[in-house]
Design a protein around this motif. Sequence first.
Motif, short mmCIF file in Angstrom:
data_model
loop_
_atom_site.label_atom_id
_atom_site.label_comp_id
_atom_site.label_asym_id
_atom_site.label_seq_id
_atom_site.Cartn_x
_atom_site.Cartn_y
_atom_site.Cartn_z
N LYS A 75 -4.15 -41.40 -26.10
CA LYS A 75 -4.26 -39.94 -26.08
C LYS A 75 -3.07 -39.26 -25.39
O LYS A 75 -2.59 -38.23 -25.85
CB LYS A 75 -5.57 -39.57 -25.35
N ARG A 76 -2.61 -39.87 -24.30
CA ARG A 76 -1.50 -39.26 -23.56
C ARG A 76 -0.22 -39.21 -24.40
O ARG A 76 0.62 -38.35 -24.20
CB ARG A 76 -1.19 -40.06 -22.29
N GLU A 97 -9.32 -42.80 -28.53
CA GLU A 97 -9.09 -41.94 -29.69
C GLU A 97 -7.66 -41.44 -29.77
O GLU A 97 -6.92 -41.45 -28.79
CB GLU A 97 -10.05 -40.76 -29.64
N GLU A 166 -15.69 -35.87 -34.99
CA GLU A 166 -15.24 -35.13 -33.81
C GLU A 166 -13.87 -34.54 -34.07
O GLU A 166 -12.97 -35.22 -34.56
CB GLU A 166 -15.18 -36.06 -32.60
N LYS A 167 -13.74 -33.29 -33.69
CA LYS A 167 -12.44 -32.64 -33.87
C LYS A 167 -11.60 -32.87 -32.63
O LYS A 167 -12.12 -33.22 -31.58
CB LYS A 167 -12.65 -31.15 -34.10
N VAL A 169 -9.88 -32.06 -29.30
CA VAL A 169 -10.26 -31.14 -28.23
C VAL A 169 -8.97 -30.66 -27.58
O VAL A 169 -8.25 -31.41 -26.96
CB VAL A 169 -11.14 -31.86 -27.19
N TYR A 171 -8.79 -27.69 -25.67
CA TYR A 171 -9.06 -26.54 -24.81
C TYR A 171 -8.54 -26.70 -23.39
O TYR A 171 -8.65 -25.82 -22.58
CB TYR A 171 -10.56 -26.21 -24.78
N ARG A 172 -8.00 -27.84 -23.08
CA ARG A 172 -7.38 -27.95 -21.77
C ARG A 172 -6.23 -28.95 -21.84
O ARG A 172 -6.09 -29.66 -22.82
CB ARG A 172 -8.40 -28.39 -20.72
N ASP A 174 -4.79 -32.03 -21.65
CA ASP A 174 -5.60 -33.23 -21.67
C ASP A 174 -4.74 -34.49 -21.60
O ASP A 174 -4.02 -34.81 -22.53
CB ASP A 174 -6.41 -33.23 -22.96
N VAL A 175 -4.81 -35.13 -20.48
CA VAL A 175 -4.05 -36.37 -20.35
C VAL A 175 -4.97 -37.56 -20.53
O VAL A 175 -4.55 -38.68 -20.39
CB VAL A 175 -3.37 -36.48 -18.96
N ARG A 176 -6.23 -37.27 -20.79
CA ARG A 176 -7.18 -38.35 -20.69
C ARG A 176 -7.25 -39.22 -21.94
O ARG A 176 -6.94 -38.80 -23.00
CB ARG A 176 -8.56 -37.79 -20.40
#
Lengths: 176, 270
Positions: A75-76, A97, A166-167, A169, A171-172, A174-176
């Motif tokens: 993800k990162r 993901e 799932e779309k 995300v 909204y922030r 996101d480094v997770r």
Amino acid sequence: MKSINTFELDKIKKLKVGETVLLSGEIFLARDRVLKKMEDENIFPKFLKDKIIYHSGPTQKNIYGFFSAGPTTSKRMDKFLKFLFENQILGTIGKGERDIDIHKAYGKIYFLAFGGLGSLYGSRIKSLEPVLFKSFKSEAMFKAQIEDFPLIVAIDVYKKRIQKGEKNVNYRIDVR
Amino acid sequence: MKKITKSIVDPICQLYQDININPSRFVLKRMLKEKPLNETQKLFMDSFKENIKLSKKNKTPLCQDTGHITVFIETPQKFSLDFNLEEELNKRINEKTEDFGFRYSIVDWKGRYNNNVSVYIFQSKRKNLKIVVMAKGGGSENLTRMFTLNPSLSLDEISENVFKSVLEAKDRGCPPYILGVGIGKSALDSTFLSKKALTGKFSYNRKLVEKRIRDLVLKKTKNIKIGYLGLNFGETVLDCRVIVEERHIATLPLTVSFNCYQERVGVLYL
């Protein structure tokens, strides 16, 4: 389960989401710092064309010559995908993901490796040498010859993904 | 008076190596119960078992992310320390990281790598030293959530925030997860307590309120379809460890820390 080699481009492109594979051949390890450097300075070595990038930062070799090299969170590194795909890499390996929107635009493959299994993946890397930004230590780019990497096709070139419904995300930060 | 000497440094280094090579017995017992039902699940379970064998045989860490090392030291009320423990530990751990073949996972803003530790020392009523070492990877650390909640919330609503944190975490931090939940006087306190809880080596889930939150969280997370590494089989949350302490009358700071299934925690008594 299919055994497949990284030079078998046609076979790789035909893989379908959810299939398990044992991948052998040549891959390149790259994670946060080296990818940022490459994108910032627009450095893309020719040897990466049609190659697979594995998001991993290996340990050093221990006194017996063994090391660990499992996957890190993909993800990162989503933010570098456009740069990598435009420069014609074949696909990526990581854990967790991955941005589906960018995959929909470029139709590249994403393999899931099992997180937390560093000894296993390390033992299946038969040779490992830093090839770019060696001073970045475990964050350098490494060329690796691998044998029977257990992987799952998480996003195929037909733009289907294993994590369904799932779309992204956004909204922030996101480094997770 | 308990005198803390430099002799504690080497056993801490040794423990750091041990916890990275030997799997958590708690996790192992729970995960091996699960029977794979399809080829993908079987591939993971077989790989999981092989990884453990290879770590033992080759003396390689279970996960290449040998972690950020946190050292908690619980001392007797009277103790003396006349050297810089953190500096000594950093020096020795950095030397040993090379010997162990581990990874330097800490980097400064000049791009220089090391394996420096974080040390927390606190007093207690015990007579000896209790040293807890936790090595934690970056993937699960990135899942940490801190909430400043309304103090009028019910326990169910508090637990809902923990539940949502797990949902948001998805499979990014190597589930099955162990959760550390902390509530204290400030954001700092709640985060510290959540880390202490996460180790499982300090008193947790003892008070009624702690047990209640744990039960609610485990009930809510039971049917989350994430499972082992997001493969949708097996439990998503293996344990929820809660420490609740007093709070300011206007605040309810809650921190949720995550550990991956390669739980690397050890304890020493000296």
